[in-house]
Design a protein around this motif. Structure first.
Motif, mmCIF file in Angstrom:
data_model
loop_
_atom_site.group_PDB
_atom_site.id
_atom_site.type_symbol
_atom_site.label_atom_id
_atom_site.label_comp_id
_atom_site.label_asym_id
_atom_site.label_seq_id
_atom_site.Cartn_x
_atom_site.Cartn_y
_atom_site.Cartn_z
ATOM 1 N N UNK A 48 0.848 -1.189 0.000
ATOM 2 C CA UNK A 48 0.000 0.000 0.000
ATOM 3 C C UNK A 48 0.885 1.241 0.000
ATOM 4 N N UNK A 49 0.643 2.100 -0.955
ATOM 5 C CA UNK A 49 1.396 3.343 -1.042
ATOM 6 C C UNK A 49 0.541 4.448 -0.448
ATOM 7 N N UNK A 50 0.945 4.956 0.697
ATOM 8 C CA UNK A 50 0.196 6.018 1.359
ATOM 9 C C UNK A 50 0.425 7.340 0.642
ATOM 10 N N UNK A 51 -0.414 8.306 0.955
ATOM 11 C CA UNK A 51 -0.264 9.638 0.354
ATOM 12 C C UNK A 51 1.095 10.239 0.707
ATOM 13 N N UNK A 52 1.543 9.984 1.945
ATOM 14 C CA UNK A 52 2.838 10.509 2.374
ATOM 15 C C UNK A 52 3.970 9.881 1.568
ATOM 16 N N UNK A 53 3.890 8.563 1.338
ATOM 17 C CA UNK A 53 4.910 7.872 0.550
ATOM 18 C C UNK A 53 4.896 8.357 -0.895
ATOM 19 N N UNK A 54 3.699 8.542 -1.453
ATOM 20 C CA UNK A 54 3.591 9.010 -2.833
ATOM 21 C C UNK A 54 4.192 10.402 -2.987
ATOM 22 N N UNK A 55 3.936 11.259 -1.992
ATOM 23 C CA UNK A 55 4.508 12.608 -2.030
ATOM 24 C C UNK A 55 6.028 12.555 -1.949
ATOM 25 N N UNK A 56 6.550 11.705 -1.068
ATOM 26 C CA UNK A 56 7.999 11.575 -0.931
ATOM 27 C C UNK A 56 8.623 11.094 -2.226
ATOM 28 N N UNK A 57 7.984 10.140 -2.889
ATOM 29 C CA UNK A 57 8.529 9.621 -4.145
ATOM 30 C C UNK A 57 8.526 10.688 -5.222
ATOM 31 N N UNK A 58 7.440 11.476 -5.281
ATOM 32 C CA UNK A 58 7.373 12.544 -6.280
ATOM 33 C C UNK A 58 8.431 13.610 -6.004
ATOM 34 N N UNK A 59 8.604 13.977 -4.731
ATOM 35 C CA UNK A 59 9.605 14.974 -4.366
ATOM 36 C C UNK A 59 11.017 14.488 -4.697
#
Length: 362
Positions: A48-59
């Motif tokens: 599961x990719x949380x919103x926080x993880x997705x943001x970190x990956x994009x950053x």
């Protein structure tokens, strides 16, 4: 916080992620008459990719792309101006390396998922014109050994590897590197590169500024977005490289303050609250600024960039972000009129030397 070390010339990353599912095999119980086996496939759910993880990956993806661009632009500035960098020139290898522990918190996950990093250091970038490029080193090569010395893995790999590679590069003309590429071990002979030994960083902030503390140069994401072209970014990088060469951070006794800003803004999640007012950075005296403009334009020309657009760029910056804009470049370098006069004279001087095919020596 992004932990950076001098492996080669700079420090950065690369690669991509692959998620795989696995299946299990089940057979039916025995029957009086032969019956075909029934196969059911059970596929594991992806993590599961949380919103926080997705943001970190994009950053992380964004910052890596910007850092790669800075390395590409900075390479000729550092390599072609080694003689102008005087005591700050070193024998370097010309590549960067990282592993997942180069990041912290959720950015460790992002480094694994986005960059495919593990415990072992991997080559993140190879600078054009460097010994690493001539020796055949490639982005994605896993570092195994140097001159027969096994290179470290794990949380402190960058620091420990720098302690091994630095002395080897300074004491020899080439290194024998053992790398793993596509699952196969390869032996490479990597010549050293004489270059200005300044670390280049992208700052994780949107204010339009650049900083140098005597050892490093950092330009913010906001400055890259404002400058837009490679040539304009080269003007900014060269200006702060020149400040380092001329020792201006030490002269103005601001090395510690600027160093703290750089440490903060290269972090994955910087504390931008510290950028209140002018962040404690005093305006650069006009004579020091002018000296850096003079040297930087020679560095730009020797790196193969055109100097003709320098005046227009610095004028545009001062117009759109005047000294009244706090945490901006002009607030820290307010002597715009004097700088433009020096830039005009220096560009003419360089053009005349180029036309006469004379050496570009300031």
């Amino acid at each position: 916080m992004n932990k950076t070390h001098n492996i080669g010339i700079f420090s950065l990353v690369a690669a991509s992620a692959l998620l795989s599912a696995c299946s299990t095999f089940q057979a039916t119980p025995a029957a009086p008459e032969p019956a075909p086996a029934v196969v059911s496939s059970v596929t594991e759910e992806p993590p599961v990719v949380t919103a926080k993880m997705a943001t970190a990956r994009a950053q992380l993806s964004q910052m890596v792309a910007l850092q790669d661009r800075l390395y590409r632009i900075a390479a000729p500035l550092l390599i072609n101006n080694a003689d102008l960098c005087r005591t700050q020139a070193r024998n370097l290898l010309g590549f960067t390396a990282k592993n997942k522990y180069s990041y912290s918190g959720e950015f460790v996950d992002a480094a694994e998922a986005v960059l495919n990093y593990g415990d072992r250091l991997e080559v993140a970038s190879v600078l054009s014109g460097s010994g690493a490029a001539r020796g055949g080193l490639r982005k994605g090569d896993a570092l195994i050994a140097a001159n027969g010395k096994v290179l470290p893995v794990g949380a402190n790999a960058e620091t420990l590897a720098a302690g091994i590679l630095g002395p080897l590069a300074s004491s020899s003309q080439s290194l024998d590197l053992t790398v793993s590429r596509n699952g196969a071990t390869q032996q490479l002979k990597v010549p050293v590169t004489r270059a200005c030994a300044f670390k280049i960083d992208i700052g994780n902030a949107d204010n339009v500024n650049a900083y140098s503390d005597g050892q490093r140069v950092m330009i913010t994401r906001g400055m890259v977005n404002f400058a837009q072209s490679d040539e304009a970014i080269a003007y900014v990088l060269a200006k702060d490289i020149a400040h380092n060469v001329l020792g201006h951070a030490a002269t103005t006794k601001q090395a510690y303050t600027i160093g703290s800003i750089i440490d903060n803004l290269v972090a994955a999640r910087p504390d931008v609250s510290m950028l209140i007012g002018t962040a404690g950075v005093k305006p650069m005296p006009q004579d020091l600024d002018a000296a850096a403009d003079y040297l930087s334009l020679y560095m730009v020309a020797r790196a193969g960039y055109k100097v003709d657009g320098a005046r227009a760029f610095w004028q545009r910056l001062a117009t759109q972000y005047p000294a009244s804009v706090l945490n901006g470049y002009t607030a820290n370098h307010p002597a715009v009129a004097h700088r433009l006069t020096v830039i005009d004279k220096t560009v003419t001087e360089i053009r005349n030397k180029q036309a006469a095919k004379r050496p570009l020596i300031p």
